[in-house]
Design an enzyme around this catalytic site. Structure first.
Site, PDB file in Angstrom:
ATOM      1  N   ILE A   1      25.896   7.105  21.336  1.00 37.85           N
ATOM      2  CA  ILE A   1      26.871   7.555  20.611  1.00 37.85           C
ATOM      3  C   ILE A   1      28.069   7.575  21.405  1.00 37.85           C
ATOM      4  O   ILE A   1      28.275   7.587  22.579  1.00 37.85           O
ATOM      5  CB  ILE A   1      26.465   9.152  20.562  1.00 37.85           C
ATOM      6  CG1 ILE A   1      25.365   9.590  19.617  1.00 37.85           C
ATOM      7  CG2 ILE A   1      27.970   9.970  20.000  1.00 37.85           C
ATOM      8  CD1 ILE A   1      25.306   9.029  18.205  1.00 37.85           C
ATOM      9  N   LYS A   2      29.060   6.763  20.716  1.00 38.47           N
ATOM     10  CA  LYS A   2      30.319   6.258  21.304  1.00 38.47           C
ATOM     11  C   LYS A   2      31.373   7.320  21.123  1.00 38.47           C
ATOM     12  O   LYS A   2      31.734   7.807  19.991  1.00 38.47           O
ATOM     13  CB  LYS A   2      30.684   4.845  20.843  1.00 38.47           C
ATOM     14  CG  LYS A   2      31.824   4.230  21.514  1.00 38.47           C
ATOM     15  CD  LYS A   2      31.801   2.687  21.275  1.00 38.47           C
ATOM     16  CE  LYS A   2      32.165   2.413  20.071  1.00 38.47           C
ATOM     17  NZ  LYS A   2      32.562   1.059  19.795  1.00 38.47           N
ATOM     18  N   ILE A   3      31.959   7.965  22.422  1.00 36.53           N
ATOM     19  CA  ILE A   3      32.953   9.138  22.392  1.00 36.53           C
ATOM     20  C   ILE A   3      34.039   8.378  23.115  1.00 36.53           C
ATOM     21  O   ILE A   3      33.870   7.879  24.205  1.00 36.53           O
ATOM     22  CB  ILE A   3      32.115  10.081  22.804  1.00 36.53           C
ATOM     23  CG1 ILE A   3      30.999  10.690  22.201  1.00 36.53           C
ATOM     24  CG2 ILE A   3      33.267  11.178  22.857  1.00 36.53           C
ATOM     25  CD1 ILE A   3      30.011  11.876  22.674  1.00 36.53           C
TER      26      ILE A   3
END
Length: 322
Positions: free
Chosen positions: A135-137
């Site tokens: 999950i890219k944050i």
């Protein structure tokens, strides 16, 4: 006489090579271990024949299930397309697919957590387990705190838009799986200020990644360092040996066409001595405030990601209305 291996082949022996694209054909051709998606890449994917069935299916879902709240319908279709593209890419790569949480949520910890959980659930419904996904944050304080919680739930995170040591150290302390320091955008800032480096070893983006890598290895941090946002093959070669390198298809093609020795530049055994100072929200904020480059590039990166997401949603809205 046997031809010498390409620089890309040599790089694969030193670093995990990640494709910074959602181009299905490019990934099939270049065979990266991991790949990444974002709204811009998903928007481009809408024009690729390999995704035609997915697009028609999700647009049909939007027309059938859309209620009075048109915005909510568009947003849901955007999410479904994002996950659909990710599912296709997960079939191609042996490693992970990074999937970006809405940039609009960059300063909202709880909303980021909720969207990440939703994405993981959507992947699971489509037969892709969470160990295939990152999950890219965006690496704001709120984003890092969201990642801290998600990591505790077994959801691995890729903290992106890393420009500053405070960001990197806060991510390591939070137990983040992976960080993406942006080499090229750091260089862009200093070149725009009239500070062009005399050599690749003085490139501020290269220097930053080397520094973070060395600190992480000396500390024994398990957080993966993935150099990103490259402007040249020279920058990539200067970071050979970094844990992972995410590279655009055009630069991957150039590396594949180039030959000659590619020496290792980074190694855990060569890491410098380093001690981490604990990072809290105040020291994180002051660390960013003291760094005009990081402040500008983090805010600008979030803004660009948000605009890209809005452009994707507009394209979907137009297709639903068409």
């Amino acid at each position: 006489m046997t031809a010498s291996p390409s620089k890309l082949a040599q790089l694969r022996e030193l670093s995990v090579v990640v494709a910074d694209t959602g181009d299905y054909d490019a990934i099939k051709r270049l065979k990266p271990v991991d790949c990444t998606t974002n709204p811009t890449l998903v928007k481009k994917a809408l024009d690729l024949p390999v995704y035609a069935d997915l697009i028609e299916r999700e647009l049909a879902w939007g027309r059938e299930h859309g209620g009075d709240d048109r915005t909510a319908t568009v947003n849901e279709v955007a999410d479904r397309l994002t996950i659909g593209v990710g599912v296709k890419l997960a079939e191609l790569v042996p490693g992970r697919v990074s999937t970006e949480v809405d940039a609009d949520l960059a300063h909202d910890t709880q909303a980021t957590i909720a969207k990440a959980r939703k994405f993981i659930a959507m992947y699971a419904e489509r037969g892709v387990s969470k160990d295939k996904i990152l999950i890219k944050i965006a690496a704001t304080w709120e984003g890092i705190e969201a990642a801290r919680q998600l990591q505790k739930e077994g959801i691995d995170c890729n903290l992106t838009l890393i420009f500053n040591r405070s960001q990197a150290l806060a991510c390591a302390e939070a137990g983040v799986f992976l960080i993406s320091p942006f080499v090229g955008r750091i260089l862009d800032y200093y070149v725009a200020q009239g500070q062009t480096p005399a050599s690749i070893d003085e490139d501020p983006g290269v220097v930053f990644v080397r520094t973070v890598y060395n600190e992480f290895k000396q500390r024994g941090s398990s957080t993966v360092v993935m150099g990103a946002s490259f402007r040249s093959t020279a920058q990539i070669e200067a970071l050979a040996g970094c844990d992972r390198l995410t590279i655009s298809p055009d630069l991957l093609e150039k590396l594949d066409a180039e030959h000659g020795e590619l020496p290792r530049k980074l190694s855990p055994a060569q890491a410098d001595n380093a001690q981490f100072t604990p990072i809290d929200s105040d020291s994180f904020a002051s660390g960013l405030a003291a760094d005009p480059m990081a402040t500008e590039k983090l805010a600008g990166g979030i803004d660009t990601f948000a605009k890209d997401l809005h452009a994707l949603r507009k394209t979907i809205a137009d297709k639903l209305a068409g």
